[in-house]
Design an enzyme around this catalytic site. Structure first.
Site, short mmCIF file in Angstrom:
data_model
loop_
_atom_site.label_atom_id
_atom_site.label_comp_id
_atom_site.label_asym_id
_atom_site.label_seq_id
_atom_site.Cartn_x
_atom_site.Cartn_y
_atom_site.Cartn_z
CG ASP A 67 29.29 10.75 108.49
OD1 ASP A 67 28.05 10.91 108.41
OD2 ASP A 67 29.85 9.72 108.10
CG ASN A 135 37.16 1.76 103.30
OD1 ASN A 135 36.09 1.89 103.90
ND2 ASN A 135 37.95 2.77 103.03
CG HIS A 137 34.18 4.22 105.59
ND1 HIS A 137 34.45 4.37 104.25
CD2 HIS A 137 32.88 4.56 105.73
CE1 HIS A 137 33.37 4.78 103.62
NE2 HIS A 137 32.40 4.90 104.49
CD GLU A 142 37.54 6.63 104.07
OE1 GLU A 142 37.36 5.40 104.19
OE2 GLU A 142 37.07 7.30 103.13
C1 GLP Z 1 29.16 6.76 103.77
C2 GLP Z 1 28.81 7.13 105.21
C3 GLP Z 1 28.80 5.93 106.13
C4 GLP Z 1 28.03 4.79 105.48
C5 GLP Z 1 28.70 4.39 104.19
C6 GLP Z 1 28.01 3.23 103.48
O1 GLP Z 1 30.51 6.76 103.51
N1 GLP Z 1 29.67 8.13 105.76
O2 GLP Z 1 28.21 6.29 107.36
O3 GLP Z 1 27.98 3.70 106.35
O4 GLP Z 1 28.66 5.51 103.32
O5 GLP Z 1 26.91 3.69 102.76
P1 GLP Z 1 25.79 2.79 102.13
O6 GLP Z 1 24.88 2.43 103.24
O7 GLP Z 1 25.14 3.68 101.13
O8 GLP Z 1 26.47 1.62 101.54
#
Ligand code: GLP
Length: 244
Positions: A67, A135, A137, A142
């Site tokens: 992404d 959540n 995702h 989402e």
């Molecule tokens: C973002 C990314 C996800 C990731 C998520 C959790 O929203 N788009 O790919 O898994 O954050 O991030 P973290 O690893 O910092 O908790």
């Protein structure tokens, strides 16, 4: 689904790095789907260390990222292109021309279509690395009443904006939209490798590992439908999620 419960987040990251390093050893032209967020950072460090030590070679590997935020340039310090360059690509011997992160500027719908093409160009990724949002995702797909199959522009939920605000000067600066691989691109990978840590992930991990439901309200639950999904969590998160 294969579950690995480690003693610590550090160990989880070593286990994930080992799987990635083994794959590129067996298949030097491997195609990887990579992820951002704070969770994979130590995994990328271990990959860089292996490269420096001469035990890993990414010269012929290809990558495509999950992404990218809309509205910020690739050289913006919070862009996912910048994240990948500084946390991984600059530190391993990969040919940057063989790495793809969607462009968050310009015609973002066209850029999402380009991402979809890159996912499948020369075959889907051999392995897709995943973190997980609070959540549930994955990428930026989402939680909600439906999920979208192809790569697309997603409007971020308030909880995601809040969670990601820590990387920006203020919540108002967090982009409200992102380009993300859809569920089709993610599920097409030969192997899915999801790493999670921290109390904030307990509910989502419970839905993934304890409940039998597959639900758009917790997109990670779709991993249950993948023939080769590996989930790595530490014992602290396992206890919080009620995993025995
Ligand atoms: C973002 C990314 C996800 C990731 C998520 C959790 O929203 N788009 O790919 O898994 O954050 O991030 P973290 O690893 O910092 O908790």
């Amino acid at each position: 689904m294969k579950l690995i419960v480690t003693k610590s987040y550090e160990e989880s990251c070593s286990a994930a790095a080992d799987i990635i390093l083994q794959l590129v050893k067996n298949k030097p032209t491997a195609k990887f789907g990579f992820a951002t967020g704070s969770t994979p950072i130590p995994i990328y460090k271990k990959m860089a260390e292996a490269c420096k030590a001469g035990t890993a070679d990414f010269a012929n590997a290809r990558t495509v990222n999950l992404d990218e935020y809309c509205g910020i340039a690739p050289n913006h310090p919070q862009s996912y292109r910048y994240f990948m360059d500084t946390n991984l690509f600059n530190n391993i011997n990969i040919n940057k021309a063989n790495t793809f992160v969607a462009n968050g500027l310009g015609d973002v719908n066209a850029n999402a279509a380009e991402l979809e093409e890159k996912i499948f160009e020369g075959g889907a990724p051999d392995l897709q690395l995943l973190g997980i949002g609070n959540n549930g995702h994955i990428g930026f797909n989402e939680a909600g009443d439906h999920l979208i199959a192809p790569s697309h522009v997603e409007t971020l939920t308030p909880s995601t904006i809040e969670a990601n605000a820590r990387f920006f000067a203020s919540p108002a600066e967090v982009p409200t939209q992102a380009i993300t691989m859809g569920m089709r691109g993610i599920m097409a990978a030969g192997q899915l490798l999801l790493v999670a840590t921290g109390a904030g992930k307990a509910e989502a991990i419970k839905g993934l590992l304890i409940d039998d439901a597959v639900t758009t309200q917790n997109p990670a639950t779709f991993l249950k439908l993948h023939p080769n999904a590996v989930v790595i969590i530490d014992s602290e998160l396992a206890a919080l999620a009620g995993v025995k």
